[in-house]
Design a protein around this motif. Structure first.
Motif, PDB file in Angstrom:
ATOM      1  N   GLU A 318       0.823  -1.223   0.000  1.00  7.05           N
ATOM      2  CA  GLU A 318       0.000   0.000   0.000  1.00  7.05           C
ATOM      3  C   GLU A 318       0.850   1.263   0.000  1.00  7.05           C
ATOM      4  OE1 GLU A 318      -0.212  -2.362   2.227  1.00  7.05           O
ATOM      5  OE2 GLU A 318      -2.029  -3.453   1.660  1.00  7.05           O
ATOM      6  N   MET A 319       2.079   1.187   0.573  1.00  9.97           N
ATOM      7  CA  MET A 319       2.990   2.340   0.647  1.00  9.97           C
ATOM      8  C   MET A 319       2.303   3.522   1.330  1.00  9.97           C
ATOM      9  SD  MET A 319       4.771   2.066  -3.123  1.00  9.97           S
ATOM     10  CE  MET A 319       6.075   3.189  -2.716  1.00  9.97           C
ATOM     11  N   ILE A 320       1.632   3.231   2.429  1.00 11.38           N
ATOM     12  CA  ILE A 320       0.860   4.277   3.117  1.00 11.38           C
ATOM     13  C   ILE A 320       1.775   5.369   3.641  1.00 11.38           C
ATOM     14  CG2 ILE A 320      -0.625   4.736   5.106  1.00 11.38           C
ATOM     15  CD1 ILE A 320      -1.889   2.006   4.684  1.00 11.38           C
ATOM     16  N   GLU A 321       2.855   4.975   4.330  1.00 10.98           N
ATOM     17  CA  GLU A 321       3.721   5.976   4.950  1.00 10.98           C
ATOM     18  C   GLU A 321       4.416   6.835   3.893  1.00 10.98           C
ATOM     19  OE1 GLU A 321       3.892   6.751   8.097  1.00 10.98           O
ATOM     20  OE2 GLU A 321       2.337   5.246   8.432  1.00 10.98           O
ATOM     21  N   SER A 322       4.702   6.255   2.756  1.00 14.47           N
ATOM     22  CA  SER A 322       5.304   7.046   1.683  1.00 14.47           C
ATOM     23  C   SER A 322       4.336   8.124   1.197  1.00 14.47           C
ATOM     24  CB  SER A 322       5.711   6.131   0.524  1.00 14.47           C
ATOM     25  OG  SER A 322       6.216   6.882  -0.557  1.00 14.47           O
ATOM     26  N   GLN A 323       3.063   7.767   1.029  1.00 20.40           N
ATOM     27  CA  GLN A 323       2.073   8.755   0.606  1.00 20.40           C
ATOM     28  C   GLN A 323       1.871   9.824   1.678  1.00 20.40           C
ATOM     29  OE1 GLN A 323      -1.521   7.032  -1.269  1.00 20.40           O
ATOM     30  NE2 GLN A 323      -0.548   5.024  -1.018  1.00 20.40           N
ATOM     31  N   VAL A 324       1.874   9.398   2.927  1.00 19.89           N
ATOM     32  CA  VAL A 324       1.700  10.363   4.024  1.00 19.89           C
ATOM     33  C   VAL A 324       2.863  11.353   4.036  1.00 19.89           C
ATOM     34  CG1 VAL A 324       1.621  10.613   6.522  1.00 19.89           C
ATOM     35  CG2 VAL A 324       0.296   8.808   5.419  1.00 19.89           C
ATOM     36  N   ASP A 325       4.090  10.854   3.882  1.00 20.07           N
ATOM     37  CA  ASP A 325       5.254  11.737   3.906  1.00 20.07           C
ATOM     38  C   ASP A 325       5.223  12.742   2.757  1.00 20.07           C
ATOM     39  OD1 ASP A 325       6.179  10.574   6.155  1.00 20.07           O
ATOM     40  OD2 ASP A 325       7.925   9.590   5.262  1.00 20.07           O
ATOM     41  N   ILE A 444       6.856  17.927  14.845  1.00 20.01           N
ATOM     42  CA  ILE A 444       6.074  18.557  13.786  1.00 20.01           C
ATOM     43  C   ILE A 444       5.692  17.531  12.727  1.00 20.01           C
ATOM     44  CG2 ILE A 444       6.115  20.295  11.980  1.00 20.01           C
ATOM     45  CD1 ILE A 444       5.913  21.455  14.773  1.00 20.01           C
ATOM     46  N   LEU A 445       6.648  16.701  12.346  1.00 17.94           N
ATOM     47  CA  LEU A 445       6.363  15.699  11.322  1.00 17.94           C
ATOM     48  C   LEU A 445       5.328  14.688  11.799  1.00 17.94           C
ATOM     49  CD1 LEU A 445       9.950  15.012   9.932  1.00 17.94           C
ATOM     50  CD2 LEU A 445       8.189  16.503   8.992  1.00 17.94           C
ATOM     51  N   GLN A 446       5.383  14.333  13.076  1.00 17.11           N
ATOM     52  CA  GLN A 446       4.402  13.384  13.603  1.00 17.11           C
ATOM     53  C   GLN A 446       3.004  13.988  13.602  1.00 17.11           C
ATOM     54  OE1 GLN A 446       5.285  10.281  14.317  1.00 17.11           O
ATOM     55  NE2 GLN A 446       3.152   9.728  14.686  1.00 17.11           N
ATOM     56  N   GLU A 447       2.906  15.267  13.959  1.00 15.95           N
ATOM     57  CA  GLU A 447       1.598  15.935  13.941  1.00 15.95           C
ATOM     58  C   GLU A 447       1.023  15.988  12.522  1.00 15.95           C
ATOM     59  OE1 GLU A 447       2.180  19.728  15.662  1.00 15.95           O
ATOM     60  OE2 GLU A 447       2.494  18.983  17.708  1.00 15.95           O
ATOM     61  N   LEU A 448       1.861  16.364  11.570  1.00 12.23           N
ATOM     62  CA  LEU A 448       1.374  16.426  10.187  1.00 12.23           C
ATOM     63  C   LEU A 448       1.041  15.035   9.652  1.00 12.23           C
ATOM     64  CD1 LEU A 448       3.839  19.095   8.726  1.00 12.23           C
ATOM     65  CD2 LEU A 448       1.436  19.409   9.331  1.00 12.23           C
ATOM     66  N   SER A 449       1.810  14.030  10.052  1.00 14.38           N
ATOM     67  CA  SER A 449       1.517  12.663   9.611  1.00 14.38           C
ATOM     68  C   SER A 449       0.184  12.195  10.165  1.00 14.38           C
ATOM     69  CB  SER A 449       2.642  11.721  10.040  1.00 14.38           C
ATOM     70  OG  SER A 449       3.864  12.093   9.448  1.00 14.38           O
ATOM     71  N   ASN A 450      -0.052  12.458  11.450  1.00 13.70           N
ATOM     72  CA  ASN A 450      -1.338  12.086  12.041  1.00 13.70           C
ATOM     73  C   ASN A 450      -2.499  12.821  11.382  1.00 13.70           C
ATOM     74  OD1 ASN A 450       0.034  10.419  13.825  1.00 13.70           O
ATOM     75  ND2 ASN A 450       0.179  12.001  15.406  1.00 13.70           N
ATOM     76  N   LYS A 451      -2.206  13.991  10.852  1.00  9.72           N
ATOM     77  CA  LYS A 451      -3.252  14.763  10.171  1.00  9.72           C
ATOM     78  C   LYS A 451      -3.619  14.136   8.822  1.00  9.72           C
ATOM     79  CE  LYS A 451      -3.769  19.197   7.773  1.00  9.72           C
ATOM     80  NZ  LYS A 451      -3.094  20.493   7.458  1.00  9.72           N
ATOM     81  N   SER A 455      -6.742  10.311   5.968  1.00  9.55           N
ATOM     82  CA  SER A 455      -7.235  10.511   4.597  1.00  9.55           C
ATOM     83  C   SER A 455      -6.604   9.515   3.633  1.00  9.55           C
ATOM     84  CB  SER A 455      -6.942  11.940   4.143  1.00  9.55           C
ATOM     85  OG  SER A 455      -5.551  12.191   4.135  1.00  9.55           O
ATOM     86  N   VAL A 456      -5.324   9.219   3.838  1.00  8.29           N
ATOM     87  CA  VAL A 456      -4.665   8.244   2.966  1.00  8.29           C
ATOM     88  C   VAL A 456      -5.265   6.862   3.174  1.00  8.29           C
ATOM     89  CG1 VAL A 456      -2.471   7.108   2.454  1.00  8.29           C
ATOM     90  CG2 VAL A 456      -2.530   9.570   2.854  1.00  8.29           C
ATOM     91  N   ILE A 457      -5.489   6.493   4.425  1.00 10.88           N
ATOM     92  CA  ILE A 457      -6.059   5.171   4.715  1.00 10.88           C
ATOM     93  C   ILE A 457      -7.472   5.060   4.165  1.00 10.88           C
ATOM     94  CG2 ILE A 457      -6.768   3.623   6.574  1.00 10.88           C
ATOM     95  CD1 ILE A 457      -4.420   4.656   8.198  1.00 10.88           C
ATOM     96  N   SER A 458      -8.265   6.123   4.336  1.00 13.03           N
ATOM     97  CA  SER A 458      -9.632   6.086   3.818  1.00 13.03           C
ATOM     98  C   SER A 458      -9.640   5.991   2.297  1.00 13.03           C
ATOM     99  CB  SER A 458     -10.395   7.333   4.263  1.00 13.03           C
ATOM    100  OG  SER A 458      -9.784   8.507   3.738  1.00 13.03           O
ATOM    101  N   ALA A 459      -8.704   6.698   1.649  1.00 13.08           N
ATOM    102  CA  ALA A 459      -8.623   6.598   0.190  1.00 13.08           C
ATOM    103  C   ALA A 459      -8.257   5.181  -0.234  1.00 13.08           C
ATOM    104  CB  ALA A 459      -7.597   7.591  -0.346  1.00 13.08           C
ATOM    105  N   MET A 460      -7.349   4.555   0.511  1.00  9.03           N
ATOM    106  CA  MET A 460      -6.993   3.172   0.199  1.00  9.03           C
ATOM    107  C   MET A 460      -8.196   2.244   0.400  1.00  9.03           C
ATOM    108  SD  MET A 460      -3.817   3.193  -0.762  1.00  9.03           S
ATOM    109  CE  MET A 460      -3.480   1.446  -0.632  1.00  9.03           C
ATOM    110  N   GLU A 461      -8.958   2.473   1.464  1.00  5.55           N
ATOM    111  CA  GLU A 461     -10.140   1.636   1.708  1.00  5.55           C
ATOM    112  C   GLU A 461     -11.193   1.839   0.618  1.00  5.55           C
ATOM    113  OE1 GLU A 461     -11.386   2.720   5.583  1.00  5.55           O
ATOM    114  OE2 GLU A 461      -9.834   1.536   6.612  1.00  5.55           O
ATOM    115  N   GLU A 462     -11.362   3.079   0.169  1.00  5.40           N
ATOM    116  CA  GLU A 462     -12.333   3.328  -0.897  1.00  5.40           C
ATOM    117  C   GLU A 462     -11.920   2.623  -2.188  1.00  5.40           C
ATOM    118  OE1 GLU A 462     -12.826   7.466  -1.345  1.00  5.40           O
ATOM    119  OE2 GLU A 462     -13.860   7.749   0.576  1.00  5.40           O
ATOM    120  N   ARG A 463     -10.607   2.655  -2.476  1.00  5.35           N
ATOM    121  CA  ARG A 463     -10.149   1.941  -3.659  1.00  5.35           C
ATOM    122  C   ARG A 463     -10.404   0.443  -3.514  1.00  5.35           C
ATOM    123  NH1 ARG A 463      -5.166   4.731  -2.952  1.00  5.35           N
ATOM    124  NH2 ARG A 463      -5.185   6.760  -3.964  1.00  5.35           N
TER     125      ARG A 463
END
Length: 714
Positions: A318-325, A444-451, A455-463
């Protein structure tokens, strides 16, 4: 394959000091920095040597004896039997024991916090193997280090824990001093061992685990694959690995046949170690780089630490963390460089299109190797991905002003890749990334990642739901088709282009929205045959069938549109490349003409220079002749003046003699007159003629002597 501790030695002229190929367009710039790299390497070596000499030997000895996975140096491990040659595990030198001990605490803490979850997760077989090996062997190093410090404290042995913590504080090195040294760069002779210490390779290692994985990988690689799904997946990994082996640092002197075999064993072993990731492109570059700096098994455990901890979730399917970064980096770019972000939006260029490959390759295919190694030094020491973001922001700061001048997305991507590849000033890059973006920290990066992560996970679930609905729709259509067995469609589109744009992406959305259903049904024309169906349920079934078909056509149209868009982008890129190549050819022709004109001008200047040299020589000769003639004339004038002076003196002397002769004649006449008068008076005297003759003879003799004297003087 032995570890290659690459000093600054001279490879062929198209490779750098580490043996990596230098791009032809950057070769001249690399030669300018080669001397600087050598000086910096010598300075780093001196600083680290002084730092390690100041470390307490007792602490280094304890760290060397208790290094996880290293064991004692007096107990060498055996290589595995068989045709393959796996290099023995080599513990790092004891002078780095303090650093390894300090970094291993970070690994142990993470292992303990994730212990329960990983124990129930079968995707990481190393944990299961750890438990088995710990139960089978009491003298194994992992039995002691696997125990959590908190459990030891709660067990009642508080005094021993206090003594241990006190001794640890006494032998602990200064992290600030170490951090300063790391930011200044690691010496090449110590880089491989320091990377292992930073990643905590000793704390991760399980003795015999890599040998078993490598043996299984070779056995599966040598035999034909079965029809099972897992083995088919492994076969797919092996095929991709075989394709990427020749692409890994081609021509590098250290990656010979043995090196390729070691790289193959290492990648297959990791794919079996972590099936959830398996093998992903760019891993071959990571593994190849590690093999150049350390033995094979050390490189394997270092790769495990990098991918499983530093880049957890990056290389999964899924490469979730890559998309989040990438979303996090886009927010940072908009915050730090709003003008650049607006220009990229104007070009229709997303930041992830450029920086995505940067992060996935950890800059190995982007920056010059000296800069890559410096970035990896800080990245592995920090234990997180903060340095990735800081380096990307530093590069955008360097080359953002050039990007805002581009007028095409393809030109912007090509320009940025080319400029990033010329970043040879590694010290400036690390300094800008570290000091210029201190505000970009892990919090800061952790806060933005949690933000962005939801949305990335939900997009993956929708796909995933959309794919599942598409599969279910195909099953329903098949059943209904078999029920009727009528090849003619009952529903046809009246205006497919307009109506398909209003259709939802799934059956659930269509059935939950009556308005959409009305629009959908309004866009189709039902055959009269549907009225002859006996049951309304059958009519609904037929309508569902046609709806599924329409949705499938819409998805096909969307996929086709994506393909056309991709093809258009490729065409634009190719057109840009053609334009650039034509421009390059034109510029090369102009350069050749300018060079020809310059050579002609140089020949003319050389001819003029020769003429000027000849004229100058002639002028020099004429000047020398003139000076000689002037000297001769002056000498002649001087001689004439001397003769004139002597002549004047002779004339003056002659005049004096004439005056004397006149005076003598006068006196003689007076004497003769006197004598004649006396003689007349007294007696007869000589004859006047006789006296005149005597006087004339005397005067002639005197004049002759005077003339001789004058002539002699002249």
């Amino acid at each position: 394959m032995k570890p290659k501790s690459l000093p600054f030695i001279a490879f062929e002229h198209k490779r750098d000091a580490y043996g990596f190929a230098v791009r032809p367009q950057h070769l001249q710039r690399y030669k300018e920095y080669a001397g600087i790299y050598k000086e910096e390497e010598e300075e780093r070596s001196d600083r680290w040597k002084h730092f390690l000499e100041t470390q307490p030997e007792s602490s280094a000895q304890d760290a060397g004896d208790n290094a996880k996975g290293g064991g004692s140096e007096s107990l060498p491990e055996k290589t595995s039997a068989g045709p393959r040659k796996i290099e023995i595990w080599t513990p790092i030198r004891k002078s780095l024991g303090n650093i390894e001990q300090m970094m291993s605490l970070r690994v142990e803490k993470k292992q303990y916090s994730d212990g329960k979850q990983q124990a129930n997760d079968g995707s990481h077989p190393v944990k299961v193997e750890e438990g088995k090996l710990s139960e089978d062997s009491e003298d194994e190093f992992y039995d002691v280090d696997k125990v959590d410090p908190s459990q030891e404290v709660h067990s009642g042995d508080t005094g021993n824990a206090d003594v241990g913590s006190k001794s640890h504080e006494e032998t602990c090195i200064s992290k600030e001093e170490l951090e300063c040294l790391v930011h200044g760069g690691l010496p090449m002779a110590l880089r491989g061992e320091l990377w292992q210490a930073f990643v905590g390779t000793g704390a991760r290692r399980v003795e015999g685990y890599y040998d078993s994985l490598a043996a299984e990988g070779e056995s599966e690689n040598n035999k034909c694959s079965d029809s099972s799904t897992s083995e088919a997946i492994h076969e797919k990994w092996i095929g991709q690995i075989e394709k990427d082996l020749p692409r890994t640092f081609p021509g590098h002197p250290a990656l010979d046949e043995d090196g390729r075999n070691a790289l193959r064993r290492m990648l297959i072993a990791y794919a079996k170690h972590n099936p959830s990731v398996g093998y992903c492109q760019a891993m071959n570059f990571f593994a190849g780089l590690l093999l150049l700096l350390m033995p094979e098994e050390n490189a394997f455990w270092t790769l495990v630490g990098i991918i499983d901890d530093y880049f957890d979730g990056y290389f999964s399917e899924e490469m979730i963390e890559s998309q989040v970064d990438q979303l996090v980096l886009e927010d940072l770019v908009r915050e730090k460089f709003p003008k650049l972000a607006n220009h990229l939006d104007y070009l229709g260029l997303q930041v992830a299109w450029v920086t995505g490959p940067w992060f996935l390759s950890i800059f190995t295919n982007v920056l010059p190797w000296e800069s890559v190694l410096r970035v990896w030094d800080v990245l592995l020491f920090d234990g997180n991905r903060v340095m990735l973001f800081r380096t990307a922001l530093a590069l955008l700061e360097f080359y953002g002003p050039a990007l805002v001048t581009t007028k095409d997305a393809g030109d912007a991507v090509t320009l940025l890749q080319s400029l990033a590849g010329s970043t040879f000033d590694s010290s400036q890059l690390v300094l800008t990334a570290r000091m210029g973006y201190q505000s970009v920290d892990e919090t800061i990066l952790q806060e933005l990642s949690n933000k962005h992560r939801p949305s990335v996970i939900s997009a993956m679930e929708e796909r995933a739901k959309g794919l599942g609905a598409w599969t279910d729709a195909n099953g329903l259509a098949s059943k209904l088709y078999n029920f009727k067995r009528d090849p003619e469609p009952l529903v046809s589109l009246s205006d497919s282009a307009d109506q398909l744009s209003d259709v939802g992406d799934g059956d659930a959305n269509q059935e939950s929205d009556p308005g959409n259903m009305d629009d959908m049904y309004g866009g189709v024309t039902v055959n009269s045959e549907i009225d002859s169906l006996p049951d309304p349920k059958d009519q609904v079934a037929w309508l569902k069938l046609e709806l599924c078909r329409l949705l499938e056509e819409r998805r096909s149209a969307v996929l086709r549109a994506d393909e056309l868009e991709t093809a258009l982008m490729e065409m634009v890129k190719q057109d840009n490349r053609r334009q650039l190549s034509a421009k390059v050819e034109q510029l090369e022709q102009e350069i050749s003409e300018l060079r020809q004109a310059l050579s002609d001008k140089q020949e003319q200047e050389e001819a003029m220079f020769q003429v000027l040299m000849r004229v100058e020589q002639e002028l020099k000769i004429a000047e020398e002749a003139r000076i000689s003639a002037e000297q001769d004339a002056a000498a002649q004038r001087y001689a004439a003046n001397v003769l004139q002076e002597k002549y004047e003196e002779a004339m003056a002397t002659l005049t004096q003699m004439e005056n004397r002769a006149v005076m003598a004649e006068t006196m003689l006449e007076a004497t003769l007159q006197y004598q004649s008068s006396q003689q007349k008076a007294l007696s007869p005297c000589p004859s006047p003629r006789y006296l005149s003759f005597i006087f004339s003879q005397y005067s002639l003799c005197e004049m002759d002597s005077s003339l001789k004297l004058v002539i002699k003087q002249c």
